[in-house]
Design a protein around this motif. Sequence first.
Motif, mmCIF file in Angstrom:
data_model
loop_
_atom_site.group_PDB
_atom_site.id
_atom_site.type_symbol
_atom_site.label_atom_id
_atom_site.label_comp_id
_atom_site.label_asym_id
_atom_site.label_seq_id
_atom_site.Cartn_x
_atom_site.Cartn_y
_atom_site.Cartn_z
ATOM 1 N N GLU A 1 -2.301 6.417 5.129
ATOM 2 C CA GLU A 1 -3.244 7.514 4.892
ATOM 3 C C GLU A 1 -2.566 8.873 5.017
ATOM 4 O O GLU A 1 -2.895 9.812 4.279
ATOM 5 C CB GLU A 1 -4.402 7.419 5.891
ATOM 6 C CG GLU A 1 -5.301 6.210 5.684
ATOM 7 C CD GLU A 1 -5.915 6.170 4.295
ATOM 8 O OE1 GLU A 1 -6.348 7.237 3.816
ATOM 9 O OE2 GLU A 1 -5.934 5.094 3.677
ATOM 10 N N SER A 2 -1.613 8.999 5.938
ATOM 11 C CA SER A 2 -0.944 10.294 6.137
ATOM 12 C C SER A 2 -0.143 10.721 4.918
ATOM 13 O O SER A 2 0.042 11.919 4.663
ATOM 14 C CB SER A 2 -0.027 10.240 7.365
ATOM 15 O OG SER A 2 1.152 9.493 7.113
ATOM 16 N N HIS B 1 -1.014 10.648 1.933
ATOM 17 C CA HIS B 1 -1.890 11.390 1.029
ATOM 18 C C HIS B 1 -2.002 12.860 1.434
ATOM 19 O O HIS B 1 -2.473 13.687 0.643
ATOM 20 C CB HIS B 1 -3.276 10.754 0.995
ATOM 21 C CG HIS B 1 -3.330 9.448 0.258
ATOM 22 N ND1 HIS B 1 -3.145 9.358 -1.100
ATOM 23 C CD2 HIS B 1 -3.542 8.178 0.697
ATOM 24 C CE1 HIS B 1 -3.243 8.092 -1.479
ATOM 25 N NE2 HIS B 1 -3.476 7.356 -0.407
ATOM 26 N N GLN B 2 -1.597 13.181 2.645
ATOM 27 C CA GLN B 2 -1.554 14.575 3.082
ATOM 28 C C GLN B 2 -0.145 15.146 2.962
ATOM 29 O O GLN B 2 0.046 16.279 2.513
ATOM 30 C CB GLN B 2 -2.030 14.677 4.534
ATOM 31 C CG GLN B 2 -3.435 14.161 4.773
ATOM 32 C CD GLN B 2 -3.825 14.183 6.236
ATOM 33 O OE1 GLN B 2 -3.616 15.171 6.936
ATOM 34 N NE2 GLN B 2 -4.405 13.089 6.726
ATOM 35 N N ASP C 1 0.824 -1.205 0.000
ATOM 36 C CA ASP C 1 0.000 0.000 0.000
ATOM 37 C C ASP C 1 0.863 1.262 0.000
ATOM 38 O O ASP C 1 0.515 2.262 -0.631
ATOM 39 C CB ASP C 1 -0.931 0.002 1.212
ATOM 40 C CG ASP C 1 -2.036 -1.041 1.092
ATOM 41 O OD1 ASP C 1 -2.327 -1.466 -0.036
ATOM 42 O OD2 ASP C 1 -2.601 -1.443 2.132
ATOM 43 N N THR D 1 -1.643 1.446 9.006
ATOM 44 C CA THR D 1 -2.701 1.996 8.147
ATOM 45 C C THR D 1 -2.700 3.516 8.175
ATOM 46 O O THR D 1 -2.845 4.180 7.142
ATOM 47 C CB THR D 1 -4.072 1.467 8.594
ATOM 48 O OG1 THR D 1 -4.054 0.039 8.574
ATOM 49 C CG2 THR D 1 -5.174 1.971 7.676
ATOM 50 N N ASN D 2 -2.527 4.110 9.349
ATOM 51 C CA ASN D 2 -2.538 5.569 9.452
ATOM 52 C C ASN D 2 -1.313 6.194 8.789
ATOM 53 O O ASN D 2 -1.393 7.324 8.282
ATOM 54 C CB ASN D 2 -2.611 5.987 10.918
ATOM 55 C CG ASN D 2 -3.969 5.673 11.528
ATOM 56 O OD1 ASN D 2 -4.925 5.394 10.818
ATOM 57 N ND2 ASN D 2 -4.071 5.698 12.842
ATOM 58 N N PRO E 1 -4.037 9.829 11.067
ATOM 59 C CA PRO E 1 -3.240 10.286 9.919
ATOM 60 C C PRO E 1 -2.922 11.779 9.940
ATOM 61 O O PRO E 1 -1.807 12.184 9.586
ATOM 62 C CB PRO E 1 -4.120 9.938 8.719
ATOM 63 C CG PRO E 1 -4.974 8.810 9.191
ATOM 64 C CD PRO E 1 -5.222 9.062 10.646
#
Length: 290
Positions: free
Chosen positions: A261-262, A264-265, A111, A257-258, A227
Amino acid sequence: MKKEQIIKWTLVVGLLLFFQMTNVMIIHADEESLGDISQQWWKKDKRDNPKEGFPDLRGGPEIPNRARQQPVDMTVLQQRYPDIFFLQGSTDQKRVALTFDDGPDPRFTNDVLEVLNQYNVPGTFFLLGSRAVAYPEIVTQIQNEGHVIGNHTYIHPNLVDESDIEMLEQEVTRSEDALNDIIGYRPHLFRPPYGFLYNELVEKLAEMQYLVIGWSVDSLDWQEDPPEVIASNVLDDVQPGAIILMHDGAGVDGDRTNTIESLHQIIPTLQEQGYEFVTVPELLNVPFAK
């Protein structure tokens, strides 16, 4: 047969055929639903329960270790060994390097790679030899997608607590051999688990032709915060030349997982601010292989 009886049996047969067809449709729909549910559980099981024999972190998870006092602060080591120990690159250009520790991890590494590919960003992955042996296909994918691989020991021990010079050499060499068998080169970059080293260990790594790579920005993703908190830890502290510490792997009970997602920021925000993402060797202008 009387007309009334014919009509009655026709209705009965019609109803039976109707219910049979309806039942088939329901069963088929249920099979599809069960298939979807099964697929969801398979994906969850694949992430939450890596295959039997998944190599755990010998020294334990980050949280209890990183809460301890470092034996020798990384800044001190960098000052003592400026040609061996690096915390960041040149501040002359707006370039930064994303780095990831503790992989390859079948639950999270793919991922992470997907996100990096989405934004066309290279990374530097410090891999464990034991996990590389367990998941060579992920190591090959990391290499094929243009990322750089470094050495992070074989089983992730706390080198300061339980190692002497001989154990360090065994850990690093064993991981180096495992990685070389998969990627065809011996990494020039080493990152110690938890960032823990002392003078003699740095000097031994130099003898083994390694550069030691620390970090200037810690995402603290090992705390498994939301995230937006992980992203803020990076964005609030980043500067030109930064080496950013993140993790694509975790202990058996850990979750990244976080972290995923982070990204993407973190990535689009820094790109909008004019930062270029490069690998650690590009940032430091050093070779990635011995």
